[in-house]
Write a protein that holds these residues in place. Structure first.
Motif, mmCIF file in Angstrom:
data_model
loop_
_atom_site.group_PDB
_atom_site.id
_atom_site.type_symbol
_atom_site.label_atom_id
_atom_site.label_comp_id
_atom_site.label_asym_id
_atom_site.label_seq_id
_atom_site.Cartn_x
_atom_site.Cartn_y
_atom_site.Cartn_z
ATOM 1 N N ALA A 1 0.937 -1.173 0.005
ATOM 2 C CA ALA A 1 0.132 0.175 0.060
ATOM 3 C C ALA A 1 0.873 1.172 -0.037
ATOM 4 O O ALA A 1 2.066 1.307 0.465
ATOM 5 N N ASP A 2 0.331 2.399 -0.414
ATOM 6 C CA ASP A 2 0.743 3.612 -0.349
ATOM 7 C C ASP A 2 -0.153 4.780 0.431
ATOM 8 O O ASP A 2 -1.239 4.949 -0.138
ATOM 9 N N ILE A 3 -0.003 4.946 1.419
ATOM 10 C CA ILE A 3 -0.554 5.769 2.596
ATOM 11 C C ILE A 3 -0.108 7.291 2.665
ATOM 12 O O ILE A 3 1.115 7.511 2.989
ATOM 13 N N ARG A 4 -0.871 8.090 2.370
ATOM 14 C CA ARG A 4 -0.629 9.538 2.557
ATOM 15 C C ARG A 4 -1.499 10.212 3.620
ATOM 16 O O ARG A 4 -2.533 10.316 3.272
ATOM 17 N N ILE A 5 -0.734 10.686 4.666
ATOM 18 C CA ILE A 5 -1.676 11.268 5.834
ATOM 19 C C ILE A 5 -1.608 12.829 5.762
ATOM 20 O O ILE A 5 -0.446 13.387 5.732
ATOM 21 N N ILE A 6 -2.673 13.352 5.803
ATOM 22 C CA ILE A 6 -2.824 14.818 5.562
ATOM 23 C C ILE A 6 -3.467 15.480 7.050
ATOM 24 O O ILE A 6 -4.674 15.236 7.162
ATOM 25 N N VAL A 7 -2.889 16.385 7.603
ATOM 26 C CA VAL A 7 -3.259 16.559 8.958
ATOM 27 C C VAL A 7 -3.450 18.194 8.940
ATOM 28 O O VAL A 7 -2.591 18.835 8.796
ATOM 29 N N ASP A 8 -4.627 18.693 9.633
ATOM 30 C CA ASP A 8 -5.025 20.196 9.515
ATOM 31 C C ASP A 8 -4.259 20.608 11.007
ATOM 32 O O ASP A 8 -4.493 19.929 12.062
ATOM 33 N N ILE A 9 -3.618 21.651 10.816
ATOM 34 C CA ILE A 9 -3.080 22.291 11.848
ATOM 35 C C ILE A 9 -3.600 23.768 12.017
ATOM 36 O O ILE A 9 -2.779 24.741 12.554
ATOM 37 N N SER A 10 -4.730 24.000 11.602
ATOM 38 C CA SER A 10 -5.357 25.465 11.488
ATOM 39 C C SER A 10 -5.580 25.895 13.092
ATOM 40 O O SER A 10 -5.660 25.032 14.042
ATOM 41 N N GLY A 11 -5.591 27.263 13.286
ATOM 42 C CA GLY A 11 -5.892 27.835 14.638
ATOM 43 C C GLY A 11 -7.188 27.034 15.340
ATOM 44 O O GLY A 11 -7.155 27.052 16.623
ATOM 45 N N SER A 12 -8.083 26.748 14.493
ATOM 46 C CA SER A 12 -9.397 26.258 15.120
ATOM 47 C C SER A 12 -9.101 24.955 15.971
ATOM 48 O O SER A 12 -9.933 24.564 16.670
ATOM 49 N N MET A 13 -8.114 24.370 15.490
ATOM 50 C CA MET A 13 -7.906 22.973 16.277
ATOM 51 C C MET A 13 -7.543 23.242 17.841
ATOM 52 O O MET A 13 -7.543 22.426 18.600
ATOM 53 N N LYS A 14 -7.126 24.607 18.204
ATOM 54 C CA LYS A 14 -7.012 24.876 19.699
ATOM 55 C C LYS A 14 -8.408 24.296 20.403
ATOM 56 O O LYS A 14 -8.285 23.779 21.446
ATOM 57 N N ALA A 15 -9.471 24.860 19.849
ATOM 58 C CA ALA A 15 -10.723 24.267 20.601
ATOM 59 C C ALA A 15 -11.370 23.006 20.286
ATOM 60 O O ALA A 15 -11.589 22.506 21.173
ATOM 61 N N ASN A 16 -11.117 22.435 19.067
ATOM 62 C CA ASN A 16 -11.534 21.228 18.899
ATOM 63 C C ASN A 16 -10.727 20.036 19.191
ATOM 64 O O ASN A 16 -11.087 18.866 19.409
#
Length: 652
Positions: free
Chosen positions: A37-52
């Motif tokens: 398999a070829d797995i590509r992980i993409i993660v959001d690091i926007s400021g709204s993540m501080k709350a969520n």
């Protein structure tokens, strides 16, 4: 009319051919070992993540994926906000790559200003990573908690969103990419994420809280790269001699505090290991949500887990003996059922030896999201000649998400496969299923013959029974009981229903015609057809009967009616009425039925006391208008009272 009949004739006889074409078995490719398999992980690091994600549980979730990825596959990790950053280079998964991914996961934060989701997909799918346009074996795991946000201009953001769902999605889809999306909180653009997953054949998950993020990530990974497992039975699992390495992922129980959690792993010789005392050949990692224990060259035999197991716990293995299952789609419908194929491989060769397969018990279990489950045996008395166990899941009792588990139990080994799928019933099918019982009930009601038809109400119950009674999904019933009712509409394409309805209508007309002829004949014999006009012109013919008619109609409940009836006409005709209560007097009442036929529904309610109505079983299910032709004159009304009483007795 002739043209209509010809059209119906052609449609009726061409239907079987259309049905057979629709139900033709789907050709499935031969079952083979999956490619790396070829797995590509993409993660959001926007400021709204501080709350969520205040505790930054994205870090342990990414570390779990890095540790669970099978060796030999390819993987990379990207983070994005306004810009896109390659956190872990795309490369082959080795122990060195895992260490790098675990170390760099600590850089995941919530400092970015915007959410440039489209650019993250473009960068992670760049051609230079794999050296070609082909993404057939590539799965993207995308996590975000927000909406497309590339500028302060709302129009620019909307234009970018349309571009993602348009040209970008079309390009990724044409290259064969599969996108699995995870929404952290309902503040994310759920419609966008669902579309990305649905259009590319990926899975979609909504993690309502950061605590659910790890399981959502694991679900996406398991869909992208199903791994070999051995089943956990009770608080233990059996390791066979062919296992080179196993990894036990033990989630913390919901009610168990992470800080004071106690967990131990006991080997077949009785030696217990903990996170504080790890023997040679064992790696123990403790995170907030889970413990991950890897044992190399484990001893064969029964291993025990000392502690509470949370939902989703599993044991994966590395072994030359592998159970391979055909891909399970994230969603399916009755028109596109799941084709289940199971085979066993040793190294790269499929096993078709009857002696080996003859001792294996293969079972399929489906579990709904509310905990109901059903099991079916795939292995029969005869071993498949090609070594492939086959079965289909055409439909399920209810829409919703189901966990599919396949467990193979041999005398010396066991293997487990798990996946999550969702059964979806198209809107058109829902309407058809709901409409059939509703339409079937009213048509039979008018005639006496259709009265048994209301009893088809059990049809909906048949669909509900497997859900409630059989744990939800006794799969044998799912395929045998459900398909029967559903098969009828599919095979008939609507013809049986309306043809049956037409036949019922014709039957009602025939019965009505017969009744009408009988009435006419009785009128002719009695020779008293003029009284039919009497209710319209009360003053001309019989004033006395006119006075009695309003009494019978308006005051049926109070029993003063018997007083006017016995006055003259009743006393004079009592004897003849008694002699021919059934044959002769009935024709005379025919005139009044016309006037009574209209008020009868009300009369039925008024004429019967409340107590009698309650005692009379099924009164609401019968149309009393069938008995309109009973009384016309005052004498006949007296007969009605007499005849009603025996009828009630009969009904009772």
């Amino acid at each position: 009319m002739r043209r209509l009949l010809n059209c119906l004739f052609v449609a009726f006889f061409s239907l079987p051919f259309a049905v057979s074409a629709q139900q033709a078995p789907v050709q499935t490719p031969p079952l083979e070992l999956p490619e790396n398999a070829d797995i590509r992980i993409i993660v959001d690091i926007s400021g709204s993540m501080k709350a969520n994600d205040p505790d930054n549980l994205r870090q342990p979730a990414v570390r779990l994926l890095a540790r669970m990825l099978p060796e030999g596959s390819s993987a990379g990790v990207w983070t994005f906000g306004q810009y896109v950053n390659m956190l872990v280079p795309h490369d082959e998964v080795t122990d060195g790559w895992r260490e790098q991914a675990v170390d760099r996961s600590g850089q995941i934060n919530s400092v970015a200003l915007r959410t440039n989701l489209g650019e993250a997909l473009r960068v992670a799918s760049d051609r230079y990573l794999s050296g070609s346009d082909d993404l057939d074996n590539t799965d993207f795991i995308l996590l975000t908690d927000g909406k497309v946000d590339i500028a302060s201009d709302a129009d620019a953001n909307e234009k970018e969103r349309e571009n993602i769902l348009g040209p970008l999605l079309e390009a990724l889809n044409s290259r064969g990419a599969t996108i699995h999306t995870v929404a952290l909180s309902e503040e994310a653009d759920l419609a966008l994420l669902e579309s990305l997953a649905a259009e590319t054949g990926g899975s979609y998950s909504l993690a309502p809280s950061a605590e659910a993020l790890t399981r959502a990530f694991l679900k996406a990974l398991n869909t992208a790269v199903p791994q070999q497992q051995i089943p956990i039975e009770g608080d233990g699992f059996k390791v066979d001699e062919g296992v080179e390495e196993f990894t036990a992922l033990i989630f913390r129980a919901d009610e168990e505090p992470a800080a004071t959690r106690e967990l131990g792993l006991i080997s077949p010789d009785g030696t217990e290991a903990t996170s504080e005392s790890v023997p040679d050949g064992m790696r123990w990692v403790r995170e907030t949500e889970y413990d991950l224990i890897t044992v190399t060259a484990p001893a064969a035999g029964q291993w025990q887990i000392d502690g509470e197991l949370g939902e989703g716990s599993r044991v994966t293995v590395v072994s030359d003996l592998r159970m391979v299952v055909s891909p399970v789609p994230p969603t399916f419908t009755a028109n596109e059922p799941i084709a289940v194929r199971v085979a066993f491989f040793e190294d790269d060769q499929k096993i078709d030896n009857a002696d080996f397969l003859g001792v294996i018990d293969v079972r399929l279990t489906l579990t709904s999201d509310d905990g109901r489950s059903g099991t079916k045996t795939l292995s029969g008395e005869e071993v498949p000649e090609d070594g492939v166990y086959t079965d289909d899941i055409p439909r399920l009792p209810d829409e919703g998400e189901y966990e599919l588990d396949i467990v193979a139990d041999g005398q010396t080994f066991s293997r487990r496969f798990s996946a999550v799928t969702r059964f979806v019933l198209p809107e058109g099918e829902e309407a058809a299923v709901a409409a059939e019982p509703v339409e079937a009930l009213p048509e039979p009601e008018p005639g006496p013959a259709p009265e048994p038809a209301p009893e088809p109400a059990p049809e909906p119950e048949v669909a509900e029974q497997p859900v409630a009674d059989n744990g939800p999904i006794d799969i044998t019933q799912v395929e045998e009981a459900d398909p029967e009712p559903s098969a009828e509409p599919e095979e008939s394409a609507g013809l049986p229903f309306w043809t049956i309805a037409t036949a019922g209508g014709l039957g009602v007309l025939v019965i009505a015609g017969a009744v009408f002829l009988v009435v006419r004949r009785k009128k002719a014999e009695s020779g008293e057809e003029p009284p039919v006009i009497v209710p319209d012109e009360p003053g001309e013919s019989e004033p006395e009967s006119d006075e009695e008619i309003p009494l019978a109609v308006a005051e049926p409940d109070p029993e003063p009616e018997p007083e006017p009836e016995p006055e003259e006409e009743v006393t004079e005709e009592e004897i003849p009425v008694a002699d021919a209560t059934v044959d002769e007097p009935e024709p005379e009442p025919e005139p009044e039925p016309e006037s009574e036929s209209e008020p009868e529904p009300g009369q039925e309610d008024d004429a019967l006391p409340d107590e009698e109505e309650e005692d009379e079983f099924g009164l609401e299910d019968f149309d009393l208008s069938e008995f309109d032709d009973l009384p016309d004159t005052d004498e006949e009304k007296g007969l009605l009272d007499d005849e009603d009483e025996p009828d009630k007795g009969k009904s009772n």
